[in-house]
Design a protein around this motif. Structure first.
Motif, PDB file in Angstrom:
ATOM      1  N   GLU A 180       0.833  -1.206   0.000  1.00  0.00           N
ATOM      2  CA  GLU A 180       0.000   0.000   0.000  1.00  0.00           C
ATOM      3  C   GLU A 180       0.869   1.257   0.000  1.00  0.00           C
ATOM      4  N   ARG A 181       2.020   1.217   0.638  1.00  0.00           N
ATOM      5  CA  ARG A 181       2.921   2.369   0.618  1.00  0.00           C
ATOM      6  C   ARG A 181       3.486   2.570  -0.785  1.00  0.00           C
ATOM      7  N   GLY A 182       3.794   1.478  -1.456  1.00  0.00           N
ATOM      8  CA  GLY A 182       4.287   1.579  -2.825  1.00  0.00           C
ATOM      9  C   GLY A 182       3.257   2.184  -3.750  1.00  0.00           C
ATOM     10  N   ALA A 183       2.015   1.746  -3.624  1.00  0.00           N
ATOM     11  CA  ALA A 183       0.948   2.264  -4.481  1.00  0.00           C
ATOM     12  C   ALA A 183       0.755   3.762  -4.265  1.00  0.00           C
ATOM     13  N   ALA A 184       0.801   4.195  -3.013  1.00  0.00           N
ATOM     14  CA  ALA A 184       0.626   5.619  -2.718  1.00  0.00           C
ATOM     15  C   ALA A 184       1.780   6.445  -3.285  1.00  0.00           C
ATOM     16  N   LEU A 185       3.002   5.920  -3.205  1.00  0.00           N
ATOM     17  CA  LEU A 185       4.166   6.640  -3.726  1.00  0.00           C
ATOM     18  C   LEU A 185       4.119   6.734  -5.242  1.00  0.00           C
ATOM     19  N   VAL A 186       3.751   5.659  -5.910  1.00  0.00           N
ATOM     20  CA  VAL A 186       3.619   5.668  -7.371  1.00  0.00           C
ATOM     21  C   VAL A 186       2.562   6.680  -7.799  1.00  0.00           C
ATOM     22  N   GLU A 187       1.445   6.683  -7.109  1.00  0.00           N
ATOM     23  CA  GLU A 187       0.351   7.606  -7.452  1.00  0.00           C
ATOM     24  C   GLU A 187       0.791   9.057  -7.316  1.00  0.00           C
ATOM     25  N   GLU A 188       1.545   9.367  -6.267  1.00  0.00           N
ATOM     26  CA  GLU A 188       2.005  10.739  -6.054  1.00  0.00           C
ATOM     27  C   GLU A 188       3.015  11.163  -7.120  1.00  0.00           C
ATOM     28  N   GLU A 189       3.946  10.281  -7.465  1.00  0.00           N
ATOM     29  CA  GLU A 189       4.909  10.596  -8.532  1.00  0.00           C
ATOM     30  C   GLU A 189       4.180  10.878  -9.844  1.00  0.00           C
ATOM     31  N   GLN A 190       3.211  10.026 -10.182  1.00  0.00           N
ATOM     32  CA  GLN A 190       2.469  10.188 -11.434  1.00  0.00           C
ATOM     33  C   GLN A 190       1.666  11.482 -11.441  1.00  0.00           C
ATOM     34  N   ARG A 191       1.056  11.804 -10.314  1.00  0.00           N
ATOM     35  CA  ARG A 191       0.254  13.031 -10.232  1.00  0.00           C
ATOM     36  C   ARG A 191       1.112  14.265 -10.499  1.00  0.00           C
ATOM     37  N   ARG A 192       2.277  14.306  -9.913  1.00  0.00           N
ATOM     38  CA  ARG A 192       3.148  15.470 -10.074  1.00  0.00           C
ATOM     39  C   ARG A 192       3.685  15.573 -11.498  1.00  0.00           C
ATOM     40  N   VAL A 193       4.056  14.456 -12.082  1.00  0.00           N
ATOM     41  CA  VAL A 193       4.539  14.472 -13.468  1.00  0.00           C
ATOM     42  C   VAL A 193       3.423  14.895 -14.414  1.00  0.00           C
ATOM     43  N   ASP A 194       2.236  14.376 -14.202  1.00  0.00           N
ATOM     44  CA  ASP A 194       1.105  14.729 -15.064  1.00  0.00           C
ATOM     45  C   ASP A 194       0.810  16.222 -15.030  1.00  0.00           C
ATOM     46  N   ALA A 195       0.985  16.836 -13.875  1.00  0.00           N
ATOM     47  CA  ALA A 195       0.734  18.282 -13.757  1.00  0.00           C
ATOM     48  C   ALA A 195       1.716  19.070 -14.631  1.00  0.00           C
ATOM     49  N   VAL A 196       2.966  18.621 -14.691  1.00  0.00           N
ATOM     50  CA  VAL A 196       3.963  19.308 -15.521  1.00  0.00           C
ATOM     51  C   VAL A 196       3.668  19.104 -17.000  1.00  0.00           C
ATOM     52  N   VAL A 306      18.159   9.596 -12.112  1.00  0.00           N
ATOM     53  CA  VAL A 306      18.190   8.134 -12.115  1.00  0.00           C
ATOM     54  C   VAL A 306      16.829   7.630 -11.640  1.00  0.00           C
ATOM     55  N   LEU A 307      16.608   6.317 -11.760  1.00  0.00           N
ATOM     56  CA  LEU A 307      15.291   5.752 -11.472  1.00  0.00           C
ATOM     57  C   LEU A 307      15.068   5.677  -9.965  1.00  0.00           C
ATOM     58  N   GLY A 308      14.446   6.716  -9.437  1.00  0.00           N
ATOM     59  CA  GLY A 308      14.186   6.773  -8.005  1.00  0.00           C
ATOM     60  C   GLY A 308      13.061   7.737  -7.700  1.00  0.00           C
ATOM     61  N   VAL A 309      12.925   8.067  -6.432  1.00  0.00           N
ATOM     62  CA  VAL A 309      11.788   8.878  -6.007  1.00  0.00           C
ATOM     63  C   VAL A 309      11.941  10.352  -6.365  1.00  0.00           C
ATOM     64  N   ARG A 310      13.072  10.735  -6.970  1.00  0.00           N
ATOM     65  CA  ARG A 310      13.245  12.126  -7.373  1.00  0.00           C
ATOM     66  C   ARG A 310      12.823  12.393  -8.810  1.00  0.00           C
ATOM     67  N   VAL A 311      12.243  11.433  -9.476  1.00  0.00           N
ATOM     68  CA  VAL A 311      11.852  11.646 -10.873  1.00  0.00           C
ATOM     69  C   VAL A 311      10.883  12.818 -10.996  1.00  0.00           C
ATOM     70  N   ALA A 312       9.874  12.865 -10.154  1.00  0.00           N
ATOM     71  CA  ALA A 312       8.920  13.976 -10.212  1.00  0.00           C
ATOM     72  C   ALA A 312       9.607  15.296  -9.895  1.00  0.00           C
ATOM     73  N   ASP A 313      10.515  15.293  -8.909  1.00  0.00           N
ATOM     74  CA  ASP A 313      11.293  16.505  -8.595  1.00  0.00           C
ATOM     75  C   ASP A 313      12.050  16.975  -9.835  1.00  0.00           C
ATOM     76  N   ALA A 314      12.697  16.023 -10.522  1.00  0.00           N
ATOM     77  CA  ALA A 314      13.502  16.360 -11.689  1.00  0.00           C
ATOM     78  C   ALA A 314      12.650  16.934 -12.810  1.00  0.00           C
ATOM     79  N   VAL A 315      11.505  16.327 -13.061  1.00  0.00           N
ATOM     80  CA  VAL A 315      10.613  16.809 -14.124  1.00  0.00           C
ATOM     81  C   VAL A 315      10.122  18.212 -13.790  1.00  0.00           C
ATOM     82  N   GLU A 316       9.743  18.442 -12.551  1.00  0.00           N
ATOM     83  CA  GLU A 316       9.283  19.770 -12.145  1.00  0.00           C
ATOM     84  C   GLU A 316      10.395  20.810 -12.285  1.00  0.00           C
ATOM     85  N   SER A 317      11.575  20.486 -11.776  1.00  0.00           N
ATOM     86  CA  SER A 317      12.683  21.437 -11.821  1.00  0.00           C
ATOM     87  C   SER A 317      13.123  21.730 -13.254  1.00  0.00           C
TER      88      SER A 317
END
Length: 327
Positions: A180-196, A306-317
């Motif tokens: 469930e933690r993985g699903a929530a993290l994936v959803e948040e990354e996708q939401r932020r990327v989609d906004a950009v 790289v493939l990690g939790v900063r992907v959304a950060d990188a896309v936004e920046s």
């Protein structure tokens, strides 16, 4: 540079091993044994290695920053007995948890130091984490009863994108019994990327040259790593997307031919961003390259590319840097 080019270019081509029974007894153990953890046994094939976990690992060691940050983002610091090899600082949100974990080495630990931590699981971000010559190969770890995982960025044939990020986070979370933690993290990354991508969908995509390092030749981001996808999602076009690798060397003549309008500099290690800029600006051969001529430089820390939790950060920046008028 802090990473071996040869190691970064290598792909984990391991044959499937005999399934590994991680901590915990067989599912059909003796009478009176504790029942298996919910969702276990769990079998997963990662980069050619098939492992069966009877219970979640309890003593993990992470090697490479993006592997460490995925574990911390999933709230798994209590399962970590060691960590190694940062490219820069961990994200501030993870610093309190990270500071409680033993750092085994500034770069990769020796086999003796690694085994001295008594891990039941080793998670590497780059293929070089499992260097056979250093005694850290996955097959050898398995023979010692130690599970392992390599980031799928280094065993995916072809482009790496958000689908692989989902696989990475989902499988790590599942291995540790916190899906469930993985699903929530994936959803948040996708939401932020989609906004950009929604904000930039009608913007022109300038050609971007990724400059990791290099003097006689340029070490750049090819088409097979998440770095290429980050450039695209942020509203740019990687001029070396046709390079069939995650990273690779290209000639400066090729850089000149492709006329990038923007240079994306990866920030890490002992060579400063300013030094990399000056190397480009002081090269007469590059004087007419549009990005150099117009001094159009943008920057990302390597840990974000790289493939990690900063992907959304990188896309936004990067999206803000490439398209400041659309922020």
């Amino acid at each position: 540079m802090s990473r071996s080019r040869a190691a970064l270019r290598s792909i984990a081509a391991l044959a499937a091993l005999v399934p590994l029974a991680a901590c915990g007894g067989p599912a059909d153990g003796p009478a009176g044994a504790a029942p298996p953890a919910p969702g276990f046994p769990y079998t997963v094939t990662n980069c050619g290695v098939t492992s069966t976990y009877q219970a979640p690992p309890e003593r993990a060691v992470t090697m490479n920053q993006h592997a460490t940050e995925i574990m911390l983002a999933l709230g798994l610091q209590d399962r970590m007995v060691g960590t190694a090899y940062l490219d820069d600082s961990v994200l501030p949100a993870y610093r309190p948890a990270y500071d409680k974990i033993k750092v085994l080495a500034g770069e990769y630990p020796s086999k003796e130091v690694l085994l001295g931590a008594d891990p039941d699981f080793v998670y590497g971000g780059y293929a070089s984490a499992f260097d056979k010559g250093q005694g850290r190969d996955r097959e050898g770890l398995a023979r010692s009863g130690i599970g392992s995982r390599l980031s799928v960025e280094y065993c995916t044939r072809g482009p790496v994108g958000l689908a692989q990020l989902k696989t990475e986070i989902t499988e790590v979370a599942r291995t540790f019994g916190v899906p469930e933690r993985g699903a929530a993290l994936v959803e948040e990354e996708q939401r932020r990327v989609d906004a950009v991508t929604a904000r930039l969908k009608d913007r022109p995509k300038p050609p971007v040259f990724v400059y990791d390092s290099g003097e006689g030749s340029a070490f750049t981001s090819g088409g097979n790593g998440i770095g290429n996808e980050i450039v695209s999602l942020a509203g740019g076009t990687n001029v070396f997307a046709d390079l069939d690798d995650t990273f690779g060397d290209v000639s400066w003549e090729k850089v000149i031919e492709r006329k990038p309008e923007v240079v994306l500099i990866y920030d890490y290690g002992g060579t400063t961003v300013e030094s990399k800029k000056q190397r480009l600006l002081n090269d007469p051969a590059l004087a007419e390259v549009p990005a150099v001529k117009n001094r159009r430089f943008v920057v990302l820390p390597l840990s974000s590319a790289v493939l990690g939790v900063r992907v959304a950060d990188a896309v936004e920046s990067l999206g803000r840097q490439l398209h400041p008028d659309a922020a």
